[in-house]
Design a protein around this motif. Structure first.
Motif, PDB file in Angstrom:
ATOM      1  N   ALA A 110      -8.740  11.094  29.034  1.00 52.49           N
ATOM      2  CA  ALA A 110      -9.425  11.184  27.874  1.00 52.49           C
ATOM      3  C   ALA A 110     -11.052  11.612  28.441  1.00 52.49           C
ATOM      4  N   GLY A 111     -11.639  12.553  27.789  1.00 53.98           N
ATOM      5  CA  GLY A 111     -12.909  12.965  28.335  1.00 53.98           C
ATOM      6  C   GLY A 111     -12.849  14.217  29.408  1.00 53.98           C
ATOM      7  N   PHE A 112     -12.114  13.887  30.594  1.00 53.11           N
ATOM      8  CA  PHE A 112     -12.065  14.847  31.762  1.00 53.11           C
ATOM      9  C   PHE A 112     -13.071  15.728  31.977  1.00 53.11           C
ATOM     10  N   GLY A 113     -14.155  15.458  31.768  1.00 52.88           N
ATOM     11  CA  GLY A 113     -15.203  16.560  32.090  1.00 52.88           C
ATOM     12  C   GLY A 113     -15.668  17.209  30.825  1.00 52.88           C
ATOM     13  N   TYR A 114     -15.110  16.988  29.585  1.00 52.76           N
ATOM     14  CA  TYR A 114     -15.617  17.810  28.529  1.00 52.76           C
ATOM     15  C   TYR A 114     -16.017  16.958  27.502  1.00 52.76           C
ATOM     16  N   ALA A 115     -16.968  16.896  26.843  1.00 53.58           N
ATOM     17  CA  ALA A 115     -17.183  15.957  25.701  1.00 53.58           C
ATOM     18  C   ALA A 115     -16.262  16.613  24.397  1.00 53.58           C
ATOM     19  N   PRO A 116     -15.478  15.575  23.974  1.00 51.68           N
ATOM     20  CA  PRO A 116     -14.924  15.775  22.572  1.00 51.68           C
ATOM     21  C   PRO A 116     -15.652  16.690  21.651  1.00 51.68           C
ATOM     22  N   GLN A 117     -14.771  17.498  20.811  1.00 52.33           N
ATOM     23  CA  GLN A 117     -15.469  18.474  19.534  1.00 52.33           C
ATOM     24  C   GLN A 117     -15.458  17.579  18.614  1.00 52.33           C
ATOM     25  N   VAL A 118     -14.988  16.469  18.222  1.00 48.40           N
ATOM     26  CA  VAL A 118     -14.886  15.551  17.094  1.00 48.40           C
ATOM     27  C   VAL A 118     -15.648  14.279  17.360  1.00 48.40           C
ATOM     28  N   PRO A 119     -16.252  13.690  16.322  1.00 49.64           N
ATOM     29  CA  PRO A 119     -16.812  12.258  16.787  1.00 49.64           C
ATOM     30  C   PRO A 119     -15.699  11.205  17.379  1.00 49.64           C
ATOM     31  N   SER A 120     -15.944  10.481  18.190  1.00 51.03           N
ATOM     32  CA  SER A 120     -15.056   9.767  19.032  1.00 51.03           C
ATOM     33  C   SER A 120     -16.084   8.876  19.559  1.00 51.03           C
ATOM     34  N   THR A 121     -15.263   7.404  19.885  1.00 50.96           N
ATOM     35  CA  THR A 121     -15.632   6.518  20.588  1.00 50.96           C
ATOM     36  C   THR A 121     -16.162   6.732  22.160  1.00 50.96           C
ATOM     37  N   PRO A 122     -16.860   6.018  22.985  1.00 50.56           N
ATOM     38  CA  PRO A 122     -17.211   6.340  24.290  1.00 50.56           C
ATOM     39  C   PRO A 122     -16.167   7.004  25.152  1.00 50.56           C
ATOM     40  N   ASP A 123     -15.030   6.322  24.861  1.00 49.49           N
ATOM     41  CA  ASP A 123     -13.727   6.505  25.811  1.00 49.49           C
ATOM     42  C   ASP A 123     -12.880   7.792  25.152  1.00 49.49           C
ATOM     43  N   GLY A 124     -13.487   8.252  24.274  1.00 51.56           N
ATOM     44  CA  GLY A 124     -12.871   9.917  23.954  1.00 51.56           C
ATOM     45  C   GLY A 124     -11.933   9.565  22.682  1.00 51.56           C
ATOM     46  N   VAL A 125     -11.601   8.565  22.055  1.00 54.69           N
ATOM     47  CA  VAL A 125     -10.682   8.216  20.814  1.00 54.69           C
ATOM     48  C   VAL A 125     -11.206   8.988  19.741  1.00 54.69           C
ATOM     49  N   PRO A 126     -10.614   9.824  19.004  1.00 53.62           N
ATOM     50  CA  PRO A 126     -11.389  10.309  17.848  1.00 53.62           C
ATOM     51  C   PRO A 126     -11.427   9.357  16.524  1.00 53.62           C
ATOM     52  N   LEU A 127     -12.599   9.406  15.662  1.00 54.32           N
ATOM     53  CA  LEU A 127     -12.883   8.390  14.648  1.00 54.32           C
ATOM     54  C   LEU A 127     -12.026   9.059  13.599  1.00 54.32           C
ATOM     55  N   SER A 128     -11.840   8.086  12.593  1.00 55.49           N
ATOM     56  CA  SER A 128     -11.221   8.218  11.511  1.00 55.49           C
ATOM     57  C   SER A 128     -12.243   8.866  10.493  1.00 55.49           C
ATOM     58  N   GLY A 129     -11.645   9.975   9.576  1.00 57.54           N
ATOM     59  CA  GLY A 129     -12.320  10.635   8.519  1.00 57.54           C
ATOM     60  C   GLY A 129     -12.479   9.587   7.481  1.00 57.54           C
ATOM     61  N   TRP A 130     -13.553   9.922   6.637  1.00 57.81           N
ATOM     62  CA  TRP A 130     -13.795   8.877   5.405  1.00 57.81           C
ATOM     63  C   TRP A 130     -12.913   8.864   4.402  1.00 57.81           C
ATOM     64  N   TRP A 131     -11.941   9.909   3.882  1.00 58.64           N
ATOM     65  CA  TRP A 131     -11.099   9.740   3.088  1.00 58.64           C
ATOM     66  C   TRP A 131      -9.949   8.790   3.481  1.00 58.64           C
ATOM     67  N   LYS A 132      -9.468   8.934   4.621  1.00 61.48           N
ATOM     68  CA  LYS A 132      -8.583   8.077   5.229  1.00 61.48           C
ATOM     69  C   LYS A 132      -9.010   6.644   5.168  1.00 61.48           C
ATOM     70  N   ARG A 133     -10.165   6.315   5.448  1.00 59.76           N
ATOM     71  CA  ARG A 133     -10.603   4.984   5.164  1.00 59.76           C
ATOM     72  C   ARG A 133     -10.446   4.393   3.590  1.00 59.76           C
ATOM     73  N   VAL A 134     -11.124   5.333   2.758  1.00 51.91           N
ATOM     74  CA  VAL A 134     -10.989   5.172   1.363  1.00 51.91           C
ATOM     75  C   VAL A 134      -9.545   4.607   0.871  1.00 51.91           C
ATOM     76  N   GLY A 135      -8.688   5.660   1.382  1.00 52.39           N
ATOM     77  CA  GLY A 135      -7.092   5.609   1.098  1.00 52.39           C
ATOM     78  C   GLY A 135      -6.342   4.242   1.421  1.00 52.39           C
ATOM     79  N   ALA A 136      -7.002   3.739   2.729  1.00 58.15           N
ATOM     80  CA  ALA A 136      -6.582   2.474   3.181  1.00 58.15           C
ATOM     81  C   ALA A 136      -6.942   1.284   2.587  1.00 58.15           C
ATOM     82  N   ARG A 137      -8.299   1.242   2.096  1.00 55.72           N
ATOM     83  CA  ARG A 137      -8.787   0.483   1.463  1.00 55.72           C
ATOM     84  C   ARG A 137      -8.261   0.380   0.076  1.00 55.72           C
ATOM     85  N   ILE A 138      -7.886   1.419  -0.760  1.00 55.85           N
ATOM     86  CA  ILE A 138      -7.290   1.113  -2.064  1.00 55.85           C
ATOM     87  C   ILE A 138      -5.980   0.545  -1.603  1.00 55.85           C
ATOM     88  N   LEU A 139      -5.071   1.123  -0.910  1.00 53.92           N
ATOM     89  CA  LEU A 139      -3.734   0.340  -0.707  1.00 53.92           C
ATOM     90  C   LEU A 139      -3.709  -1.000  -0.389  1.00 53.92           C
TER      91      LEU A 139
END
Length: 303
Positions: A110-139
């Motif tokens: 992850a990373g390999f010389g390029y900054a990810p084009q999506v919000p991510s952790t410092p080591d390049g793992v994409p962050l969850s979207g807001w709707w996924k978080r809301v759906g998980a909270r409801i379940l």
């Protein structure tokens, strides 16, 4: 062979990479890293300059530069004589081509010389979207409600009785022609049953979150929508202290929100906590900031 979560060559686009969350392809993409194509050397240097060679490409074996060749005119054999990569043949870069489930192919880091084009952790793992978080909270909320009902059922029964008596009293006074006093809150006879209901739900919810997050980084609701919780700087399930901190803020705001008078203010704080990831640059809710955690796509690796 199961591949860990990370950036891999997109099987549908040889010019890009796609994020594999450990179980399936996500919709996050970025350009595929690779060496830049060389510029054509000046005419005066072509006769003596060593040919450019890319990793995995054979050295140029074509004809040498011919004196008298006009500047800018193509050399016989095309760009191969300069070692330039050929379109449609990414194998000459030395980059493995593979799709999901093909064994034996080393992943790009992850990373390999390029900054990810999506919000991510410092080591390049994409962050969850807001709707996924809301759906998980409801379940998760529905699961906790069902589990806590045997423990809070009696209090719910008393709450319904007290609320019914209050409504009947208001109706009887209206029928008698009495002007009802303006009230912004329910009487204490009703509220006294709400607090134990909220307390029982929070205790069970904490045990539920702690058990699943410390073990695997994801509650059943989060697993259902494909997200998990981790420390922002460290992959893997979060430690117990981080889980307790992030839940402490959520529980405190929820409990204070059930108190008459001040409850409305703390309910607004709770709503703000839910909405905070929408504008935060690290996509953290307020309880994430307290626990130094992030909610990311995909499962967490075992430590």
């Amino acid at each position: 062979m199961d591949f860990p979560a990370g950036w891999y060559d997109d099987p549908n686009d040889l010019k890009g990479q796609r994020y594999w969350d450990g179980a399936s392809w996500t919709e996050h993409r970025r350009p595929r890293p690779g060496p830049a194509e060389p510029t054509e050397p000046p005419v005066t240097e072509r006769a003596t300059a060593a040919p450019l060679v890319y990793p995995g490409a054979a050295p140029y074996q074509g004809p040498a530069f011919q004196p008298g060749h006009q500047p800018g005119a193509p050399q016989p054999g095309g760009p191969q004589q300069y070692g330039a990569p050929q379109h449609g043949a990414p194998q000459q870069y030395g980059a493995p081509q593979y799709g999901a489930g093909q064994p034996g192919m080393p992943p790009y880091q992850a990373g390999f010389g390029y900054a990810p084009q999506v919000p991510s952790t410092p080591d390049g793992v994409p962050l969850s979207g807001w709707w996924k978080r809301v759906g998980a909270r409801i379940l998760d909320g529905l699961i906790v409600m069902v589990v806590s009902l045997p423990f809070s059922g009696w209090f719910w029964y008393q709450y319904v009785l007290a609320l019914t008596d209050y409504q009947r009293d208001v109706f009887d006074r209206a029928v008698a022609g009495e002007s009802p006093a303006f009230e912004t809150t329910l009487p204490w006879d009703v509220y006294q049953w709400i607090l134990p209901i909220a307390g029982i739900a929070l205790v069970i919810n904490f045990a539920y979150e702690y058990f699943f997050l410390v073990r695997s980084g994801a509650t059943p609701g989060k697993k259902a929508v494909g997200i998990s919780v981790r420390l922002r700087e460290v992959p893997g399930p979060p430690p117990g202290l981080a889980v307790a901190k992030r839940y402490g803020l959520y529980a405190g705001v929820s409990l204070l929100g059930a108190i008459p008078g001040i409850g409305t203010l703390f309910s607004m704080v709770g709503l703000l906590d839910v909405l905070w990831p929408l504008w935060d640059d690290k996509k953290q809710a307020l309880h994430d900031k307290v626990g130094k955690t992030n909610v990311v796509l995909g499962p967490q690796p075992r430590r």
